[in-house]
Write a protein that holds these residues in place. Structure first.
Motif, PDB file in Angstrom:
ATOM      1  N   MET A 271       4.665  -2.473   8.086  1.00  0.00           N
ATOM      2  CA  MET A 271       4.246  -1.079   7.850  1.00  0.00           C
ATOM      3  C   MET A 271       2.775  -0.931   8.244  1.00  0.00           C
ATOM      4  O   MET A 271       1.886  -1.270   7.462  1.00  0.00           O
ATOM      5  CB  MET A 271       4.401  -0.713   6.365  1.00  0.00           C
ATOM      6  N   ALA A 273       1.798   2.135   9.309  1.00  0.00           N
ATOM      7  CA  ALA A 273       1.557   3.584   9.216  1.00  0.00           C
ATOM      8  C   ALA A 273       0.531   3.913   8.142  1.00  0.00           C
ATOM      9  O   ALA A 273       0.511   3.296   7.074  1.00  0.00           O
ATOM     10  CB  ALA A 273       2.865   4.315   8.930  1.00  0.00           C
ATOM     11  N   VAL A 275       0.245   6.251   5.819  1.00  0.00           N
ATOM     12  CA  VAL A 275       1.054   7.272   5.157  1.00  0.00           C
ATOM     13  C   VAL A 275       0.175   8.062   4.178  1.00  0.00           C
ATOM     14  O   VAL A 275      -0.575   7.464   3.405  1.00  0.00           O
ATOM     15  CB  VAL A 275       2.208   6.603   4.370  1.00  0.00           C
ATOM     16  N   PRO A 303       5.972   9.242  -2.160  1.00  0.00           N
ATOM     17  CA  PRO A 303       6.538   7.929  -2.502  1.00  0.00           C
ATOM     18  C   PRO A 303       5.799   6.833  -1.740  1.00  0.00           C
ATOM     19  O   PRO A 303       5.340   7.070  -0.612  1.00  0.00           O
ATOM     20  CB  PRO A 303       7.990   8.027  -2.019  1.00  0.00           C
ATOM     21  N   ASP A 304       5.653   5.662  -2.345  1.00  0.00           N
ATOM     22  CA  ASP A 304       5.079   4.517  -1.640  1.00  0.00           C
ATOM     23  C   ASP A 304       6.235   3.758  -0.994  1.00  0.00           C
ATOM     24  O   ASP A 304       6.994   3.064  -1.674  1.00  0.00           O
ATOM     25  CB  ASP A 304       4.282   3.632  -2.618  1.00  0.00           C
ATOM     26  N   ILE A 305       6.355   3.927   0.307  1.00  0.00           N
ATOM     27  CA  ILE A 305       7.523   3.384   1.029  1.00  0.00           C
ATOM     28  C   ILE A 305       7.545   1.864   0.947  1.00  0.00           C
ATOM     29  O   ILE A 305       8.564   1.243   0.638  1.00  0.00           O
ATOM     30  CB  ILE A 305       7.478   3.836   2.518  1.00  0.00           C
ATOM     31  N   LEU A 306       6.393   1.273   1.218  1.00  0.00           N
ATOM     32  CA  LEU A 306       6.304  -0.188   1.245  1.00  0.00           C
ATOM     33  C   LEU A 306       6.584  -0.771  -0.140  1.00  0.00           C
ATOM     34  O   LEU A 306       7.286  -1.782  -0.267  1.00  0.00           O
ATOM     35  CB  LEU A 306       4.912  -0.583   1.744  1.00  0.00           C
ATOM     36  N   GLY A 323       2.323  -5.633   5.073  1.00  0.00           N
ATOM     37  CA  GLY A 323       1.625  -4.359   4.882  1.00  0.00           C
ATOM     38  C   GLY A 323       0.245  -4.389   5.516  1.00  0.00           C
ATOM     39  O   GLY A 323      -0.260  -5.451   5.909  1.00  0.00           O
ATOM     40  N   PHE A 324      -0.352  -3.253   5.619  1.00  0.00           N
ATOM     41  CA  PHE A 324      -1.723  -3.116   6.100  1.00  0.00           C
ATOM     42  C   PHE A 324      -2.562  -2.501   4.998  1.00  0.00           C
ATOM     43  O   PHE A 324      -2.047  -1.704   4.208  1.00  0.00           O
ATOM     44  CB  PHE A 324      -1.773  -2.223   7.350  1.00  0.00           C
ATOM     45  N   LYS A 338      -2.782  -4.898  -3.487  1.00  0.00           N
ATOM     46  CA  LYS A 338      -1.627  -4.278  -2.811  1.00  0.00           C
ATOM     47  C   LYS A 338      -0.570  -5.318  -2.456  1.00  0.00           C
ATOM     48  O   LYS A 338       0.631  -5.076  -2.572  1.00  0.00           O
ATOM     49  CB  LYS A 338      -2.077  -3.585  -1.519  1.00  0.00           C
ATOM     50  N   LYS A 342       2.925  -4.689  -4.087  1.00  0.00           N
ATOM     51  CA  LYS A 342       3.997  -4.275  -3.180  1.00  0.00           C
ATOM     52  C   LYS A 342       4.942  -5.426  -2.822  1.00  0.00           C
ATOM     53  O   LYS A 342       5.868  -5.244  -2.034  1.00  0.00           O
ATOM     54  CB  LYS A 342       3.414  -3.627  -1.921  1.00  0.00           C
TER      55      LYS A 342
END
Ligand code: C5P
Length: 399
Positions: A271, A273, A275, A303-306, A323-324, A338, A342
């Protein structure tokens, strides 16, 4: 892309032969050595001298040239090439190669080489669609050659349809894939990229400066290594990469839907993106008029997709989740938090305050943090190089 690689560029006699000049330059710009071979027909459209100057090497045209052939040049050339690209490939050359004929320099080299060969057909639509040409292409594929599908559009003959030679970047990408070891063959990757647009009204939205470059680079580099890639991108001006299934979305909610729909059966999800964390609670159906001096816009959390991917990680199969974290302060602490929250395999942290790093630029300086707390600091690299380092890690986790 092609440092230290020798490309043999075969040019045959269609009107698109003039585009071989730009193609030769593009390969050279990317570090390749280019040896041009032209058919007799090609020399009626563009002179060998043009391609000789651009490639900085004599162009091979005559199989019986006493100078070049005193050392059996065609066999040496066939051996030296890491890759052969035939662009444009006419119906005639395709038919001859499919039949195994060797009646000129190019077709002889094609039989003598063991390097991968990429044919880039370009011709009138009817010639392309003729069953004889279709059969040549089918035979070439069966023989293990690669064929780049021509583009559709306005053709030099005035007709509309398939048959245009794809632009140099598309040919270079296809060539690069043939030269890259297919270490991700059979793997499925999902990459998200770009910003999201969170609408206030039909003509305004909240967003951020993400260009999508990091995600597009990851998608391209994974595809080069043979992965089947799905790219879910928020609004970005970047063109959809060839051979990658690209889903264009606008809002965080759209992105959530697209990502969750494709997440199953993925070997890796990355991910990148940016967002939007919040969206306006109500998007006005008509353009908001200015009235009072100040204005308050209530926002609600997206919503937090990751995080939701991290919560519902599949059991029994290895799915790598990356993740980024883009931060302006406390980079490491925030990224670590994170990573844990996550449930990620690793997180790629970049400092938005640093020049040459983060949004919009072609370079990035990142730190990769894993759940043990280990931090790998990468130097300033191009986004393609950062992508390659991230993919190396994903590969090692998958294996
Ligand atoms: O928490 P933060 O937004 O900083 O986390 C960044 C990471 O989480 C990125 O990989 C980003 O793509 C992802 N993300 C997400 N859904 C959000 C916000 C961020 O998947 N709503």
């Amino acid at each position: 892309m092609f440092n230290g690689k020798s490309i043999l560029l075969g040019v045959s006699g269609g009107i698109a032969a003039y585009k071989a000049a730009e193609l030769a330059r593009s390969f050279i710009r990317e570090g390749a050595g280019v040896q041009v071979v032209m058919t007799a027909g090609a020399q009626r459209f563009i002179t060998p001298l043009t391609l000789q100057v651009l490639s900085e090497q004599p162009v091979a045209t005559d199989l019986f040239d006493p100078g070049l052939e005193s050392q059996i040049g065609h066999i040496q050339m066939a051996r030296a090439a890491h890759l052969v690209v035939v662009a444009p490939a006419t119906a005639n050359v395709l038919a001859k190669a499919a039949a195994g004929l060797a009646d000129d320099y190019l077709t002889t080299v094609l039989l003598a080489t063991t390097a991968p060969v990429l044919f880039c057909p370009a011709m009138n639509t009817r010639m392309l669609e003729h069953p004889a040409t279709r059969r040549s292409l089918e035979t070439l594929r069966q023989l293990g050659y690669s064929v780049l599908e021509p583009d559709a559009g306005q053709l030099a003959c005035g007709e509309e349809g398939a048959g245009r030679l794809p632009d140099p970047p598309v040919i270079l990408e296809a060539a690069c894939r043939l030269l890259t070891p297919p270490s991700l063959q059979g793997r499925r990757f999902l990459v998200s990229a770009g910003p999201t647009w969170e609408p206030l009204d039909p003509v305004r939205f909240i967003t951020n400066p993400s260009s999508g470059k990091m995600g597009f680079a990851l998608a391209r580099m994974a595809a080069r290594r043979g992965a089947e890639v799905t790219l879910v991108s928020g609004p970005s001006s970047l063109a959809s990469p060839t051979g990658i299934s690209t889903v264009r979305v606008r809002t965080a909610l759209d992105m959530e839907q697209a990502v969750l729909e494709h997440a199953r059966n993925m070997d890796a999800i990355i991910m990148t993106a940016a967002v939007g964390d919040y969206r306006p609670a109500h998007a006005a159906s008509q353009k908001i008029k200015k009235s009072s001096d100040t204005m308050t816009i209530p926002l609600i959390r997206n919503p937090d997709i990751l995080a939701s991917l991290g919560k519902s990680r599949p059991h029994g199969v290895r799915q790598v989740l990356v993740g980024f974290a883009a931060e302006t302060e406390h980079l490491i602490e925030n990224a670590r938090e994170k990573l844990i929250q996550k449930n990620l395999d690793f997180i790629v942290a970049n400092n938005l305050g640093e020049s040459g790093s983060g949004f919009g630029v072609d370079t990035n300086r990142v730190k990769i943090i894993d759940p043990t707390g280990a931090i790998e600091e990468l130097p300033m690299l191009t986004k393609d190089e950062v992508a390659a380092r991230i993919l190396d890690r994903v590969e090692s986790i998958l294996s």
